[in-house]
Design a protein around this motif. Structure first.
Motif: not given
Length: 186
Positions: A1, A4, A22, A24, A28-30, A32-33, A36, A72, A74
């Protein structure tokens, strides 16, 4: 984590729940994210006037950055350091990355960004309303970011570790040595 910004619901679940919207939450990802690609986000805050999320992200070697954080998004670390290619140093692929809304380099003793708040108080001149205030830890400079333009608003002798905001929207500066100062008009 690491690297992030996380978003959780502390009012549901045994320890917490994952908000359904959220990025993810469905895989496709954790879950909580929320966003990132940060190197070392040092202080983030919501603008009480717009709900936008601002973050100061400490650079690796040369560039410090301010990001407007989106669900979401990046923000590019390790590909980018601020608005510059980092790995590889030139010709990096920036497709799909959110670039910072402001950057500064490690010149004139600057070394590390401290994220702050959008000013929504009344004690300072009215022209600062809606300005994002942040600082450099090493120089003690307090910057103002508004409409894509950055200016040094105040040069202090503080090692600025954090900012605070009171109920009236007034801003406080937390010095590494234990000081707390309210930002006020001269």
């Amino acid at each position: 984590l690491l690297g992030k910004i996380l978003r959780i619901d502390v009012d549901r679940g045994r320890l917490y729940a994952i908000p359904r919207d959220n990025p993810f939450a469905g895989g496709g990802g954790l879950g909580e994210i929320y966003a990132l690609g940060f190197r070392n986000p040092w202080r983030f805050s919501f603008d009480r006037g717009t709900g936008r999320l601002y973050a100061g992200d400490v650079g690796q070697a040369v560039v410090e950055e301010i990001d407007l954080v989106r669900r979401g998004g990046n923000y590019g670390w390790r590909i980018m350091e601020g608005d510059r290619c980092f790995d590889p140093p030139v010709g990096c692929n920036q497709a799909g990355l959110e670039l910072p809304i402001a950057t500064y380099t490690h010149e004139n003793g600057r070394c590390s960004v401290t994220g702050g708040y959008v000013y929504r108080g009344r004690a300072l001149r009215p022209g600062l309303t809606g300005t994002y205030l942040y600082a450099d830890f090493c120089t003690g400079e307090i910057f103002g970011l508004r409409a894509g333009q950055t200016a040094v608003l105040l040069d202090t002798d503080r090692l600025i570790a954090s900012f605070g905001e009171d109920e009236a929207g007034e801003i406080y500066v937390v010095g590494f040595g234990g000081t707390i100062d309210r930002v006020a008009a001269p």
